[in-house]
Design a protein around this motif. Structure first.
Motif, PDB file in Angstrom:
ATOM      1  N   ASN A  58      29.904 -32.269 -29.173  1.00  0.00           N
ATOM      2  CA  ASN A  58      29.857 -32.578 -27.800  1.00  0.00           C
ATOM      3  C   ASN A  58      30.390 -33.647 -27.427  1.00  0.00           C
ATOM      4  O   ASN A  58      31.210 -33.917 -26.337  1.00  0.00           O
ATOM      5  N   ILE A  61      34.107 -34.073 -27.557  1.00  0.00           N
ATOM      6  CA  ILE A  61      34.621 -33.126 -26.619  1.00  0.00           C
ATOM      7  C   ILE A  61      34.853 -33.969 -25.368  1.00  0.00           C
ATOM      8  O   ILE A  61      36.129 -34.068 -24.615  1.00  0.00           O
ATOM      9  N   VAL A  71      41.395 -29.979 -25.137  1.00  0.00           N
ATOM     10  CA  VAL A  71      40.390 -29.505 -26.014  1.00  0.00           C
ATOM     11  C   VAL A  71      40.627 -28.150 -25.923  1.00  0.00           C
ATOM     12  O   VAL A  71      40.377 -27.357 -24.926  1.00  0.00           O
TER      13      VAL A  71
END
Length: 188
Positions: A58, A61, A71
């Motif tokens: 996460n 990202i 992404v």
């Protein structure tokens, strides 16, 4: 050891890591990846949405979004054990699927052809010195990697790296391995 034994023993090791050690390792892995030339040169990054004992993706990202990168995440098709990647810009574009995984909702995202993914972050549990990996046993990534034209990388703790793993003829190695100590394998 068999692939299943290696998978189970490595998951046990990862699950036994305390929160402080895990956080430190994740920071090191993220730093090693985002400062690498393969990350810096990639405009589109393919990556899974991590869960459980997997290394957190996460933060990667979010960093990619902050850097203006596209992404995309895989949408698996269990019937054929294949997957397609879709670009997403918010977590609202994801849906919960089998095994409580988060995947892109194709009605809210844009399909990205494999050739347009500059860097694919490949998940795995156990890796060997040549980039071969043991994943979760579905073979999705090995199928996807057949003919994949661009760069592949995996992030892993040094405890996930062994000398050699049992291989099948359809197994495809990852080109780059990054541990907390840095880039270990560089191909292509």
């Amino acid at each position: 050891m068999t692939k299943e034994q290696l998978r189970k023993s490595t998951i046990t090791i990862l699950n036994q890591m305390d929160a402080a050690q895990r956080k430190k390792v994740e920071q090191q892995l993220h730093h090693q990846l985002v400062t690498s030339s393969i990350w810096k040169n990639a405009d589109t990054i393919g990556i899974t949405i991590s869960k459980g004992f997997e290394w957190d993706t996460n933060k990667l990202i979010k960093q990619a979004w902050e850097q203006g990168k596209t992404v995309c995440a895989p949408k698996c098709v269990p019937a054929t054990k294949t997957m397609d990647f879709y670009a997403f810009h918010t977590y609202d574009q994801l849906e919960v699927v089998y095994y409580r995984l988060l995947e892109p909702d194709p009605s809210k995202t844009v399909y990205i052809p494999p050739a347009n993914i500059d860097l694919l972050v490949v998940p795995g549990i156990v890796f060997d010195q040549k980039g071969y990996r043991i994943g979760f046993g579905g073979g999705y990534y090995d199928r996807f990697l057949v003919g994949f034209p661009n760069f592949t990388v995996s992030i892993l703790h040094s405890s996930q790296l062994i000398e050699s793993i049992p291989k099948n003829v359809f197994d495809i190695p990852v080109q780059h391995l990054i541990t907390e100590a840095g880039l270990l394998l560089k191909k292509k």
